[in-house]
Motif scaffolding. Sequence first.
Motif, PDB file in Angstrom:
ATOM      1  N   ALA A   1      -2.112   6.393   6.435  1.00  0.00           N
ATOM      2  CA  ALA A   1      -2.725   5.161   6.956  1.00  0.00           C
ATOM      3  C   ALA A   1      -1.839   3.952   6.653  1.00  0.00           C
ATOM      4  O   ALA A   1      -1.716   3.040   7.483  1.00  0.00           O
ATOM      5  CB  ALA A   1      -4.110   4.968   6.373  1.00  0.00           C
ATOM      6  N   ALA A   2      -1.190   3.953   5.487  1.00  0.00           N
ATOM      7  CA  ALA A   2      -0.276   2.853   5.143  1.00  0.00           C
ATOM      8  C   ALA A   2       0.947   2.857   6.053  1.00  0.00           C
ATOM      9  O   ALA A   2       1.421   1.796   6.479  1.00  0.00           O
ATOM     10  CB  ALA A   2       0.149   2.962   3.676  1.00  0.00           C
TER      11      ALA A   2
ATOM     12  N   SER B   1       1.401   9.261  -6.040  1.00  0.00           N
ATOM     13  CA  SER B   1       1.552  10.605  -5.489  1.00  0.00           C
ATOM     14  C   SER B   1       2.073  11.602  -6.533  1.00  0.00           C
ATOM     15  O   SER B   1       1.554  12.711  -6.650  1.00  0.00           O
ATOM     16  CB  SER B   1       2.487  10.559  -4.280  1.00  0.00           C
TER      17      SER B   1
ATOM     18  N   GLN C   1      -3.751  11.039   2.888  1.00  0.00           N
ATOM     19  CA  GLN C   1      -4.360  10.349   4.035  1.00  0.00           C
ATOM     20  C   GLN C   1      -4.155   8.841   3.906  1.00  0.00           C
ATOM     21  O   GLN C   1      -3.837   8.166   4.888  1.00  0.00           O
ATOM     22  CB  GLN C   1      -5.850  10.677   4.097  1.00  0.00           C
ATOM     23  N   GLU C   2      -4.328   8.318   2.699  1.00  0.00           N
ATOM     24  CA  GLU C   2      -4.109   6.891   2.469  1.00  0.00           C
ATOM     25  C   GLU C   2      -2.654   6.508   2.735  1.00  0.00           C
ATOM     26  O   GLU C   2      -2.359   5.463   3.300  1.00  0.00           O
ATOM     27  CB  GLU C   2      -4.493   6.548   1.028  1.00  0.00           C
ATOM     28  N   ARG C   3      -1.744   7.399   2.357  1.00  0.00           N
ATOM     29  CA  ARG C   3      -0.326   7.133   2.595  1.00  0.00           C
ATOM     30  C   ARG C   3      -0.015   7.124   4.090  1.00  0.00           C
ATOM     31  O   ARG C   3       0.733   6.276   4.575  1.00  0.00           O
ATOM     32  CB  ARG C   3       0.520   8.181   1.870  1.00  0.00           C
TER      33      ARG C   3
ATOM     34  N   THR D   1       0.852   4.112  -2.954  1.00  0.00           N
ATOM     35  CA  THR D   1       0.579   5.540  -2.748  1.00  0.00           C
ATOM     36  C   THR D   1       1.752   6.396  -3.201  1.00  0.00           C
ATOM     37  O   THR D   1       1.549   7.499  -3.703  1.00  0.00           O
ATOM     38  CB  THR D   1       0.257   5.832  -1.276  1.00  0.00           C
TER      39      THR D   1
ATOM     40  N   ARG E   1       0.835  -1.210   0.000  1.00  0.00           N
ATOM     41  CA  ARG E   1       0.000   0.000   0.000  1.00  0.00           C
ATOM     42  C   ARG E   1       0.867   1.256   0.000  1.00  0.00           C
ATOM     43  O   ARG E   1       0.561   2.243  -0.670  1.00  0.00           O
ATOM     44  CB  ARG E   1      -0.920   0.002   1.212  1.00  0.00           C
TER      45      ARG E   1
ATOM     46  N   ALA F   1      -6.760  13.038  -0.146  1.00  0.00           N
ATOM     47  CA  ALA F   1      -7.172  11.655   0.160  1.00  0.00           C
ATOM     48  C   ALA F   1      -6.007  10.690  -0.036  1.00  0.00           C
ATOM     49  O   ALA F   1      -5.825   9.748   0.751  1.00  0.00           O
ATOM     50  CB  ALA F   1      -8.348  11.259  -0.706  1.00  0.00           C
ATOM     51  N   LEU F   2      -5.199  10.933  -1.056  1.00  0.00           N
ATOM     52  CA  LEU F   2      -4.031  10.099  -1.296  1.00  0.00           C
ATOM     53  C   LEU F   2      -3.019  10.249  -0.162  1.00  0.00           C
ATOM     54  O   LEU F   2      -2.427   9.263   0.292  1.00  0.00           O
ATOM     55  CB  LEU F   2      -3.403  10.449  -2.644  1.00  0.00           C
TER      56      LEU F   2
END
Length: 157
Positions: A141-142, A87, A137-139, A83, A79, A134-135
């Motif tokens: 979270a990863a 990015s 945030q996803e990063r 990301t 993940r 959002a990307l």
Amino acid sequence: YPRLQLTGSIGRGWVKTGGASVTSNTWSIGPLALSVPIFDAGRRAAQVDAAQARYEAAASRYRAAARGAVAEVEQALARLASTAERSGAARRAAEGYRQSFQATQARWSAGLASLVELEDARRTQLASETALVALEQERMAAWIALYRAAGGGWRRS
């Protein structure tokens, strides 16, 4: 298993009567006991089998936990890599939509674009910036998932 027992005792006594005193030292060794279980109806064999089964179960649980931990780390790393790859493209897209909005705004100010075109360009720019956030945030979270999977001091409340 066979068992050998040897017991003993050591003692010292002192007796005083009248004016005379007597001291005596005593010691003894024994009895000697030897226990050899000949027939126990398979109890020892059953205990060995049960211990072996408990060992196999514990080893299986350990292997499953180790495989699960490795899988969690691999998923978090995948993940994170995903990301990171997306990015750069998301940043370039957001910058392109920002420039497009500025150009549309300049055209609108000169009277060459309609208000609908301007608002459409604004909506597209905001959507690209939202996707970029959002990307990120996803990063994050990863990164948190990787830290957790690696055992980084995670405590459940």
